[in-house]
Design an enzyme around this catalytic site. Structure first.
Site, PDB file in Angstrom:
ATOM      1  N   GLY A   1      11.788  36.216  39.268  1.00 25.30           N
ATOM      2  CA  GLY A   1      11.644  34.789  39.000  1.00 25.30           C
ATOM      3  C   GLY A   1      12.896  33.976  39.273  1.00 25.30           C
TER       4      GLY A   1
ATOM      5  N   MET B   1      21.026  29.276  33.594  1.00 32.53           N
ATOM      6  CA  MET B   1      20.498  30.288  32.657  1.00 32.53           C
ATOM      7  C   MET B   1      20.872  31.691  33.109  1.00 32.53           C
ATOM      8  SD  MET B   1      19.104  30.870  29.838  1.00 32.53           S
ATOM      9  CE  MET B   1      19.710  32.514  29.460  1.00 32.53           C
TER      10      MET B   1
ATOM     11  N   ILE C   1      15.018  32.680  37.208  1.00 29.30           N
ATOM     12  CA  ILE C   1      16.178  33.208  36.477  1.00 29.30           C
ATOM     13  C   ILE C   1      16.431  34.652  36.893  1.00 29.30           C
ATOM     14  CG2 ILE C   1      17.073  33.855  34.196  1.00 29.30           C
ATOM     15  CD1 ILE C   1      15.221  31.582  33.068  1.00 29.30           C
ATOM     16  N   GLY C   2      15.350  35.426  36.972  1.00 29.59           N
ATOM     17  CA  GLY C   2      15.480  36.873  37.185  1.00 29.59           C
ATOM     18  C   GLY C   2      16.303  37.226  38.412  1.00 29.59           C
TER      19      GLY C   2
ATOM     20  N   ARG D   1       8.791  25.315  31.838  1.00 28.47           N
ATOM     21  CA  ARG D   1       8.219  23.987  31.576  1.00 28.47           C
ATOM     22  C   ARG D   1       8.098  23.149  32.832  1.00 28.47           C
ATOM     23  NH1 ARG D   1      11.118  20.298  27.421  1.00 28.47           N
ATOM     24  NH2 ARG D   1      13.093  21.392  27.799  1.00 28.47           N
TER      25      ARG D   1
ATOM     26  N   HIS E   1      16.433  27.257  19.523  1.00 25.41           N
ATOM     27  CA  HIS E   1      16.559  26.831  20.919  1.00 25.41           C
ATOM     28  C   HIS E   1      15.391  25.917  21.311  1.00 25.41           C
ATOM     29  CE1 HIS E   1      17.629  26.760  25.108  1.00 25.41           C
ATOM     30  NE2 HIS E   1      16.420  27.194  25.436  1.00 25.41           N
TER      31      HIS E   1
ATOM     32  N   ILE F   1      14.963  35.854  26.812  1.00 29.71           N
ATOM     33  CA  ILE F   1      15.231  34.526  27.376  1.00 29.71           C
ATOM     34  C   ILE F   1      13.947  33.683  27.369  1.00 29.71           C
ATOM     35  CG2 ILE F   1      15.818  33.329  29.538  1.00 29.71           C
ATOM     36  CD1 ILE F   1      17.750  35.681  30.146  1.00 29.71           C
TER      37      ILE F   1
ATOM     38  N   ASP G   1      22.896  26.977  25.559  1.00 35.12           N
ATOM     39  CA  ASP G   1      23.264  25.821  24.720  1.00 35.12           C
ATOM     40  C   ASP G   1      24.774  25.762  24.508  1.00 35.12           C
ATOM     41  OD1 ASP G   1      20.527  25.123  24.350  1.00 35.12           O
ATOM     42  OD2 ASP G   1      20.367  26.701  22.847  1.00 35.12           O
TER      43      ASP G   1
HETATM   44  P1  NAD Z   1       9.723  31.771  36.876  1.00 37.96           P
HETATM   45  O1  NAD Z   1       8.273  31.391  36.869  1.00 37.96           O
HETATM   46  O2  NAD Z   1      10.550  31.376  38.041  1.00 37.96           O
HETATM   47  O3  NAD Z   1       9.841  33.354  36.730  1.00 37.96           O
HETATM   48  C1  NAD Z   1       9.133  34.067  35.770  1.00 37.96           C
HETATM   49  C2  NAD Z   1       8.900  35.459  36.307  1.00 37.96           C
HETATM   50  O4  NAD Z   1       8.194  36.181  35.287  1.00 37.96           O
HETATM   51  C3  NAD Z   1       8.037  35.505  37.576  1.00 37.96           C
HETATM   52  O5  NAD Z   1       8.673  36.281  38.573  1.00 37.96           O
HETATM   53  C4  NAD Z   1       6.746  36.174  37.108  1.00 37.96           C
HETATM   54  O6  NAD Z   1       6.112  36.968  38.102  1.00 37.96           O
HETATM   55  C5  NAD Z   1       7.265  37.015  35.956  1.00 37.96           C
HETATM   56  N1  NAD Z   1       6.213  37.457  35.037  1.00 37.96           N
HETATM   57  C6  NAD Z   1       5.134  36.771  34.597  1.00 37.96           C
HETATM   58  N2  NAD Z   1       4.389  37.559  33.799  1.00 37.96           N
HETATM   59  C7  NAD Z   1       5.030  38.742  33.714  1.00 37.96           C
HETATM   60  C8  NAD Z   1       4.768  39.957  33.045  1.00 37.96           C
HETATM   61  N3  NAD Z   1       3.682  40.119  32.271  1.00 37.96           N
HETATM   62  N4  NAD Z   1       5.635  40.972  33.196  1.00 37.96           N
HETATM   63  C9  NAD Z   1       6.745  40.827  33.964  1.00 37.96           C
HETATM   64  N5  NAD Z   1       7.052  39.709  34.640  1.00 37.96           N
HETATM   65  C10 NAD Z   1       6.193  38.678  34.507  1.00 37.96           C
HETATM   66  O7  NAD Z   1      10.362  31.211  35.524  1.00 37.96           O
HETATM   67  P2  NAD Z   1      11.918  31.071  35.163  1.00 37.96           P
HETATM   68  O8  NAD Z   1      12.410  29.750  35.605  1.00 37.96           O
HETATM   69  O9  NAD Z   1      12.622  32.297  35.594  1.00 37.96           O
HETATM   70  O10 NAD Z   1      11.849  31.005  33.554  1.00 37.96           O
HETATM   71  C11 NAD Z   1      11.432  32.137  32.827  1.00 37.96           C
HETATM   72  C12 NAD Z   1      11.379  31.825  31.334  1.00 37.96           C
HETATM   73  O11 NAD Z   1      12.706  31.580  30.834  1.00 37.96           O
HETATM   74  C13 NAD Z   1      10.577  30.588  30.964  1.00 37.96           C
HETATM   75  O12 NAD Z   1       9.806  30.875  29.827  1.00 37.96           O
HETATM   76  C14 NAD Z   1      11.623  29.551  30.631  1.00 37.96           C
HETATM   77  O13 NAD Z   1      11.156  28.568  29.748  1.00 37.96           O
HETATM   78  C15 NAD Z   1      12.676  30.422  29.998  1.00 37.96           C
HETATM   79  N6  NAD Z   1      14.027  29.846  29.937  1.00 37.96           N
HETATM   80  C16 NAD Z   1      14.748  30.088  28.802  1.00 37.96           C
HETATM   81  C17 NAD Z   1      16.045  29.608  28.693  1.00 37.96           C
HETATM   82  C18 NAD Z   1      16.856  29.893  27.460  1.00 37.96           C
HETATM   83  O14 NAD Z   1      17.871  29.221  27.262  1.00 37.96           O
HETATM   84  N7  NAD Z   1      16.507  30.871  26.651  1.00 37.96           N
HETATM   85  C19 NAD Z   1      16.600  28.867  29.755  1.00 37.96           C
HETATM   86  C20 NAD Z   1      15.845  28.637  30.892  1.00 37.96           C
HETATM   87  C21 NAD Z   1      14.538  29.138  30.965  1.00 37.96           C
HETATM   88  C1  LMR Z   2      16.608  25.297  28.788  1.00 34.61           C
HETATM   89  O1  LMR Z   2      17.169  24.997  27.743  1.00 34.61           O
HETATM   90  O2  LMR Z   2      17.016  24.916  29.909  1.00 34.61           O
HETATM   91  C2  LMR Z   2      15.415  26.201  28.739  1.00 34.61           C
HETATM   92  O3  LMR Z   2      14.986  26.422  27.428  1.00 34.61           O
HETATM   93  C3  LMR Z   2      14.304  25.767  29.635  1.00 34.61           C
HETATM   94  C4  LMR Z   2      13.618  24.528  29.186  1.00 34.61           C
HETATM   95  O4  LMR Z   2      12.384  24.517  29.160  1.00 34.61           O
HETATM   96  O5  LMR Z   2      14.282  23.540  28.883  1.00 34.61           O
END
Ligand code: NAD
Ligand code: LMR
Length: 337
Positions: free
Chosen positions: A33, A250, A35-36, A103, A199, A139, A172
């Protein structure tokens, strides 16, 4: 107390330059993804990692092949779909979970609950079965609910260790450090602002009175600064205009947190990070405060520093929302078949 906070100096550079030979297997679940991928790149670049295990339901063969050509020591393996989750997790020391939907403008993090709760519960179940001793760093949003979900799933398997399950709130802190440094003309790598609570929106509580170095803001600057830190995720969501939320910052923050966990597991002393964990510091069952990390995860919860009346009010305003999000996560697992 906060003078004890050891910030990773000069950002991530320290983990690229260390000569320590360590042997951690680190898994990224959701590795393909937004982030990944950059998170996996940063982990592949670190000598702290000897095996980088990439799991996703899509594209992991390609991501793993690509990263495996980088001239660093970590072995890279790719694992695709539920049949390969066991192989991805067995023998892991640390598991980082960014799997889940992000989001779009107009959504709250809680709007992600219906999709991400199931994803996180499934992956937590895998961790409980295949690497119950690993450090689990979540995350995926909404963090205020996905940590209770992870804990409850692990409790069902009787393997929950509250010292090893972390909601990653490091972004944060990274943002607070950056914004304070911008306003005060400081080097952001030398600024350390603890951010406590949770968060999401008003549950994100920056403690500017505990900032190192000491900084002062008049009331007319303090309120907008706190508001900007609390809504910084939304700032990125709006700027990306439908293409997702923060990914690169992130990935940086997730790597910083993972390296701190690994450093502490390797015996480094004085490693402190804030994270959303099982807690008895406030009336919320889970709460983020500065944590002293050690070989086995949380060595000591450092609790709350002295709060100003303004910060006490921020905590009071966060409690109801936090409790509701925590309850929602717990009830989700209780009602799972
Ligand atoms: P993204 O859609 O780009 O990537 C998500 C990945 O998860 C995709 O590659 C998808 O194939 C994979 N996925 C979905 N279902 C799955 C499963 N069952 N098993 C394994 N992999 C699976 O999203 P992103 O931008 O990488 O964001 C990922 C998450 O991180 C979101 O929920 C986002 O809100 C959260 N996030 C958290 C923070 C934080 O501060 N904690 C910051 C940014 C984003
Ligand atoms: C962030 O703080 O950037 C993440 O939690 C992603 C989001 O939905 O805002």
């Amino acid at each position: 107390m906060f003078s004890r906070i050891v910030r990773p100096t000069a950002g991530l550079a320290r983990c690229l330059s260390t000569s320590a030979q360590n042997n951690a297997k680190v898994a990224v679940l959701g590795a393909s993804g937004g982030i990944g991928q950059p998170l996996s790149l940063l982990l592949k670049n670190s000598p702290l990692v000897s095996h980088l295990s990439l799991y996703d339901i899509a594209h992991t063969p390609g991501v793993a092949a690509d990263l495996s050509h980088i001239e660093t020591r970590a072995k890279v393996t790719g694992h695709l779909g539920p049949d390969q989750l066991k192989a991805a997790l067995e023998g892991c020391d640390v598991v980082v979970i960014p799997a889940g939907v992000p989001r779009k403008p107009g959504m709250t993090r809680d709007d992600l609950f219906n999709t991400n709760a199931t994803i996180v519960a499934t992956l937590a179940d895998g961790c409980a079965r295949y690497c119950p001793e690993a450090m689990i760093c979540i995350i995926a949003n909404p963090v205020n609910s996905t940590i209770p979900i992870t804990a409850e799933v692990m409790m069902k398997h009787q393997v929950f260790n509250p010292n090893k399950v972390f909601g990653v709130t490091t972004l944060d802190i990274v943002r607070a450090n950056t914004f304070v440094a911008e306003l005060k003309g400081l080097d952001p790598a030398r600024v350390s602002v603890p951010v406590i609570g949770g968060h999401a929106g008003k549950t994100i509580i920056p403690l500017l009175s505990s900032c190192v170095p000491k900084v002062d803001f008049p009331a007319d600057q303090l309120t907008p600064l706190v508001g900007r830190i609390q809504e910084a995720g939304t700032e990125v969501v709006k700027a990306k205009a439908g293409a997702g939320s923060a990914t690169l910052s992130m990935a940086y923050a997730g790597a910083r947190f993972t390296f701190s966990v690994l450093d502490a597991m390797n015996g480094k002393e004085g490693v402190v990070e804030c994270a959303f964990v099982k807690s008895d510091v406030t009336e919320c069952k889970y709460f983020s405060t500065p944590l002293l990390l050690g070989v086995n995860g949380i060595e000591k919860n450092l609790g709350l520093p002295k709060l100003t009346p303004f910060e006490e009010k921020l905590v009071a305003e966060a409690v109801d929302e936090l409790k509701a999000s925590i309850k929602k996560g717990e009830e989700f697992v209780a009602n799972m078949k």
